[in-house]
Design a protein around this motif. Structure first.
Motif, PDB file in Angstrom:
ATOM      1  N   GLY A 118      24.276 -38.822  -2.864  1.00 28.24           N
ATOM      2  CA  GLY A 118      23.500 -38.859  -4.101  1.00 28.24           C
ATOM      3  C   GLY A 118      23.414 -40.265  -4.669  1.00 28.24           C
ATOM      4  O   GLY A 118      22.348 -40.715  -5.116  1.00 28.24           O
ATOM      5  N   ALA A 143      15.763 -31.712  -2.686  1.00 24.38           N
ATOM      6  CA  ALA A 143      15.621 -32.821  -3.635  1.00 24.38           C
ATOM      7  C   ALA A 143      14.467 -33.733  -3.229  1.00 24.38           C
ATOM      8  O   ALA A 143      13.726 -34.240  -4.087  1.00 24.38           O
ATOM      9  N   GLU A 169      20.014 -42.730  -4.818  1.00 27.42           N
ATOM     10  CA  GLU A 169      19.595 -43.392  -6.054  1.00 27.42           C
ATOM     11  C   GLU A 169      19.420 -44.894  -5.852  1.00 27.42           C
ATOM     12  O   GLU A 169      18.544 -45.516  -6.446  1.00 27.42           O
ATOM     13  N   ILE A 205      19.373 -37.218 -10.009  1.00 26.49           N
ATOM     14  CA  ILE A 205      19.858 -36.825  -8.687  1.00 26.49           C
ATOM     15  C   ILE A 205      21.352 -37.090  -8.554  1.00 26.49           C
ATOM     16  O   ILE A 205      22.055 -36.428  -7.792  1.00 26.49           O
ATOM     17  N   VAL A 251      18.371 -28.449  -8.324  1.00 26.43           N
ATOM     18  CA  VAL A 251      17.776 -29.747  -8.665  1.00 26.43           C
ATOM     19  C   VAL A 251      16.867 -29.612  -9.883  1.00 26.43           C
ATOM     20  O   VAL A 251      16.933 -30.417 -10.823  1.00 26.43           O
ATOM     21  N   TYR A 258      19.836 -32.315   0.932  1.00 22.85           N
ATOM     22  CA  TYR A 258      18.952 -33.100   0.070  1.00 22.85           C
ATOM     23  C   TYR A 258      17.472 -32.913   0.402  1.00 22.85           C
ATOM     24  O   TYR A 258      16.620 -33.601  -0.162  1.00 22.85           O
ATOM     25  N   GLU A 305      11.194 -34.624  -5.380  1.00 20.67           N
ATOM     26  CA  GLU A 305      10.800 -36.023  -5.572  1.00 20.67           C
ATOM     27  C   GLU A 305       9.341 -36.239  -5.186  1.00 20.67           C
ATOM     28  O   GLU A 305       8.633 -37.044  -5.803  1.00 20.67           O
TER      29      GLU A 305
END
Length: 384
Positions: free
Chosen positions: A149, A29, A153, A237, A227, A26, A33
């Motif tokens: 994931g 990701a 979130e 996500i 992503v 991640y 972000e």
């Protein structure tokens, strides 16, 4: 004794892939972000892959010369643990994250090859057992990616550090409790360049190595920018976690059948490696919804489940005993690191300037080149 060893190796697989699922997987990701561009993301991936490639080569040399797999795994686990804690204090600085990501590539990236070699040295010739132990990895990775994931979130990216520390701690603790394997082979003193030259001079080994490099060049851009691809199709996500879950779960039954897959001829398995990734690229090229990306990922992971035991088998059969660790690490490095590193140099730029479909078209060209080499290998007459 054997049951205890199997249990310990299963825990190491669980911890290694758990770390990737909850933390390492991640990081890209997190960068997205934080607002990084596709070009910047590719640069970060390039740093990770370049360091992982260098680490794979160096680790193979270290394991072969030290005649040990346990000590490198312990050292790398401890280093990764410290890096994970360090990154938790710089979770909003993309430059620091990219730097730590690269160092994690140097240490964490090649560790699985060392673990696999440790298993193969402990249980020589047992492809079925190796497949079952390796299946722990995809199952853990799939469940962990899906769960993480959803957790991200709900609670944000700060949750990454907890799962990462627990997972790599399992690897460290279990490796301490597991004994190393005494080696019987004795090697003459040779320089690393001579080792590499001898390894690459083996045509049975290098045939698969080149095919995997081209396949890696085809699939790495899609995997590394997943992503961004999902976001461009309107996914969140959560879809990224689902993509990893369903894709990786495709590996589990096939890895459990590693013994039966091993009974297929190498030519048959090479053909599968040439065809299956094309299915992923076609679905991605036609994708109008994230679900098509997920289906493509499932197809590609089926190919990977065939690939892993095949490249381990080829190395064990055709590479000399004192070079096996180097052979395993180089195979992983060329597919997972070198191909990803080279493709990262252009993938983000192509996607930013020409869009996703152009990137997928470039990947199709790479896979077609791999297919040509597979056909050439299949047409080659067996030497008796």
């Amino acid at each position: 004794m054997k049951k205890r060893q199997i249990f310990c190796f299963a825990l190491i697989q669980l911890g290694y892939w758990g770390y990737y699922a909850t933390f390492c997987g991640y990081i890209t990701a997190l960068l997205v972000e934080n607002g990084i561009s596709n070009t910047g993301l590719s640069a970060a991936v390039f740093g990770y892959q370049a360091c992982a490639f260098a680490g794979s080569f160096l680790l193979g040399q270290i394991c072969d010369r030290a005649q040990s797999n346990k000590k490198p795994v312990l050292l790398l686990s401890l280093t990764v643990l410290m890096l994970s804690v360090l990154m938790s204090h710089f979770s909003t600085d993309n430059r620091v994250i990219a730097l730590i990501y690269a160092i994690i590539g140097l240490t964490f990236g090649p560790m699985i090859s060392c673990v696999d070699a440790w298993i193969l040295h402990t249980f020589p010739g047992d492809a079925a057992l190796y497949g079952k132990l390796r299946a722990m990895g995809p199952f853990t990775l799939a469940a962990g990616m899906l769960f993480q994931g959803q957790m991200i979130e709900r609670y944000g990216y700060d949750i990454m550090i907890r799962g990462g520390v627990i997972s790599i701690g399992i690897v460290l603790g279990t490796s301490l409790a597991l004994s190393d394997v005494a080696r019987t082979e004795h090697r003459a003193a040779r320089h690393s360049s001579q080792d590499l030259k001898a390894l690459l001079g083996n045509s049975n080994y290098t045939s698969l190595l080149v095919i995997l490099f081209l396949v890696g060049m085809a699939v790495a851009p899609v995997n590394n920018l997943k992503v961004s691809i999902i976001r461009n199709l309107g996914g969140s996500i959560g879809w990224f976690g689902a993509d990893n879950f369903f894709g990786i779960m495709m590996q589990v039954p096939l890895l459990l059948l590693a013994g039966r897959i091993g009974r297929l001829s190498l030519k048959t398995r090479y053909v599968l490696l040439g065809i299956l990734p094309c299915g992923m690229l076609i679905l991605d090229l036609l994708a109008a919804h994230p679900v098509m990306v997920v289906l493509g990922t499932c197809i590609n992971n089926a190919a990977y489940a065939v690939q892993v035991p095949t490249m381990r088998e080829v190395t064990e059969i055709y590479v000399d005993g004192e070079q096996k660790n180097l052979g395993h690490n180089l195979m992983d490095a060329v597919y997972g690191c070198m191909a990803g590193m080279i493709s990262a140099m252009y993938a983000g730029v192509v996607m930013d300037l020409a869009g996703m479909k152009m990137l997928f078209s470039v990947c199709m060209v790479m896979q077609a080149a791999a297919g040509i080499l597979v056909v050439r290998y299949c047409l080659k007459k067996d030497k008796t």
